[in-house]
Design an enzyme around this catalytic site. Sequence first.
Site, short mmCIF file in Angstrom:
data_model
loop_
_atom_site.label_atom_id
_atom_site.label_comp_id
_atom_site.label_asym_id
_atom_site.label_seq_id
_atom_site.Cartn_x
_atom_site.Cartn_y
_atom_site.Cartn_z
N PRO A 86 9.27 34.22 49.54
CA PRO A 86 8.86 34.77 50.84
C PRO A 86 7.41 34.42 51.18
O PRO A 86 6.99 34.53 52.32
CB PRO A 86 9.06 36.28 50.67
CG PRO A 86 9.14 36.52 49.21
CD PRO A 86 9.62 35.26 48.58
N GLU B 217 11.62 41.26 40.57
CA GLU B 217 10.53 41.48 41.52
C GLU B 217 9.72 40.20 41.73
O GLU B 217 8.73 40.20 42.45
CB GLU B 217 9.60 42.58 40.99
CG GLU B 217 10.24 43.96 40.95
CD GLU B 217 10.80 44.38 42.29
OE1 GLU B 217 11.99 44.73 42.35
OE2 GLU B 217 10.05 44.32 43.29
N ARG C 27 21.95 16.60 54.28
CA ARG C 27 22.42 16.03 55.56
C ARG C 27 21.49 14.90 56.04
O ARG C 27 21.91 14.04 56.79
CB ARG C 27 22.45 17.10 56.65
CG ARG C 27 23.47 18.19 56.47
CD ARG C 27 23.36 19.22 57.58
NE ARG C 27 23.69 18.62 58.88
CZ ARG C 27 24.93 18.62 59.38
NH1 ARG C 27 25.93 19.14 58.71
NH2 ARG C 27 25.18 18.07 60.55
C1 LIG Z 1 9.39 38.20 53.91
C2 LIG Z 1 9.19 39.70 53.67
C3 LIG Z 1 10.34 40.46 54.34
C4 LIG Z 1 7.88 40.11 54.33
C5 LIG Z 1 9.17 39.98 52.18
C6 LIG Z 1 8.03 40.51 51.56
C7 LIG Z 1 8.04 40.76 50.20
C8 LIG Z 1 9.19 40.47 49.41
C9 LIG Z 1 10.32 39.94 50.05
C10 LIG Z 1 11.56 39.62 49.27
O1 LIG Z 1 12.57 39.32 49.82
N1 LIG Z 1 11.45 39.67 47.91
C11 LIG Z 1 12.61 39.41 47.05
C12 LIG Z 1 12.74 37.92 46.72
N2 LIG Z 1 12.87 37.22 47.99
C13 LIG Z 1 13.03 35.87 48.11
O2 LIG Z 1 13.13 35.11 47.16
C14 LIG Z 1 13.02 35.35 49.52
C15 LIG Z 1 13.00 36.20 50.62
C16 LIG Z 1 13.00 35.69 51.91
C17 LIG Z 1 13.01 34.32 52.18
C18 LIG Z 1 13.04 33.45 51.09
N3 LIG Z 1 13.05 32.09 51.05
O3 LIG Z 1 13.08 31.72 49.76
C19 LIG Z 1 13.06 32.79 48.96
C20 LIG Z 1 13.04 33.93 49.78
C21 LIG Z 1 13.98 37.70 45.86
C22 LIG Z 1 13.84 38.30 44.46
C23 LIG Z 1 12.63 37.72 43.76
C24 LIG Z 1 11.36 38.02 44.58
C25 LIG Z 1 11.50 37.41 45.98
C26 LIG Z 1 10.32 39.69 51.43
#
Ligand SMILES: CC(C)(C)c1cccc(C(=O)NCC2(NC(=O)c3cccc4nocc34)CCCCC2)c1
Length: 247
Positions: A90, A117, A155
């Site tokens: 994220p 986390e 793609r």
């Molecule tokens: C953006 C926001 C809402 C402010 C935000 C802020 C803090 C944490 C998260 C979140 O989702 N943490 C969980 C986590 N997410 C992702 O991996 C992930 C999420 C979104 C788009 C992605 N693109 O690639 C990977 C992505 C998966 C578990 C391991 C830690 C990361 C979200």
Amino acid sequence: MVTFHILSIFPEMFVGVFQESILKRAQEKGLIKINLVNIRNYATDKHRTTDDYPYGGGPGMIMKVEPIFRAFYDITAKAKTKPHRIFMSPQGKTFNQKKAIELAEKKEIIILCGRYEGIDERIREELIDEEISIGDYVLTGGELPAMVVVDAVSRMIPGVLGDESSKEDDSFYCGLLGYPQYTRPREFQGKKVPDVLLTGNHALIERWRRKEALRRTLLRRPDLLVEADLTEEDYKLLEEIYNEEGI
Ligand SMILES: CC(C)(C)c1cccc(C(=O)NCC2(NC(=O)c3cccc4nocc34)CCCCC2)c1
């Protein structure tokens, strides 16, 4: 040919997705190679631990450095060229078509998927070339984002979409939103297909489609319109649209 090395503690999530049509054919044609890597296989303790409690306390668990470092070293040692190393996160730069086209030029790509986390910071410091996010919402893991990247990048690899189209004229990608689409029946619940589409006049149809794509993009995603490279004809169409829409 692009080789994707996907690092995850749930590699089986990917099997169904990459066994479907376009990605399956691309693998069979030898245009892409997908190497699913289970991080747990690089955990050397009896319980094959890949996570541990966070220093400083707090909820949840953190992905450990050792298994991930071992996996990166092993993949890099076996790779023909130095892999481009992506962490799906994220905190990353938002993924877009431009990035997809850029990544399609790479030979080897490692994609690390987070869980729990998140990852120990030393992984980010030492092993990652770039962090990419697919958007601002909370997810459970980086696996779905990794599938999105593999799909969009694949793609853009010549031959994956079939010989006729190349990355430029990917039928969906001209930088604008899609125009309205119809198929039989010609009338449904009193709603008719626009007459222009039945004329067989391809110049007229192309003009109508371009205008409707411009209209839709202007009304729904003006930010994409700014990015699109528009022709003189497009600006004329936009003039008409402004008048029609009373903007
Ligand atoms: C953006 C926001 C809402 C402010 C935000 C802020 C803090 C944490 C998260 C979140 O989702 N943490 C969980 C986590 N997410 C992702 O991996 C992930 C999420 C979104 C788009 C992605 N693109 O690639 C990977 C992505 C998966 C578990 C391991 C830690 C990361 C979200």
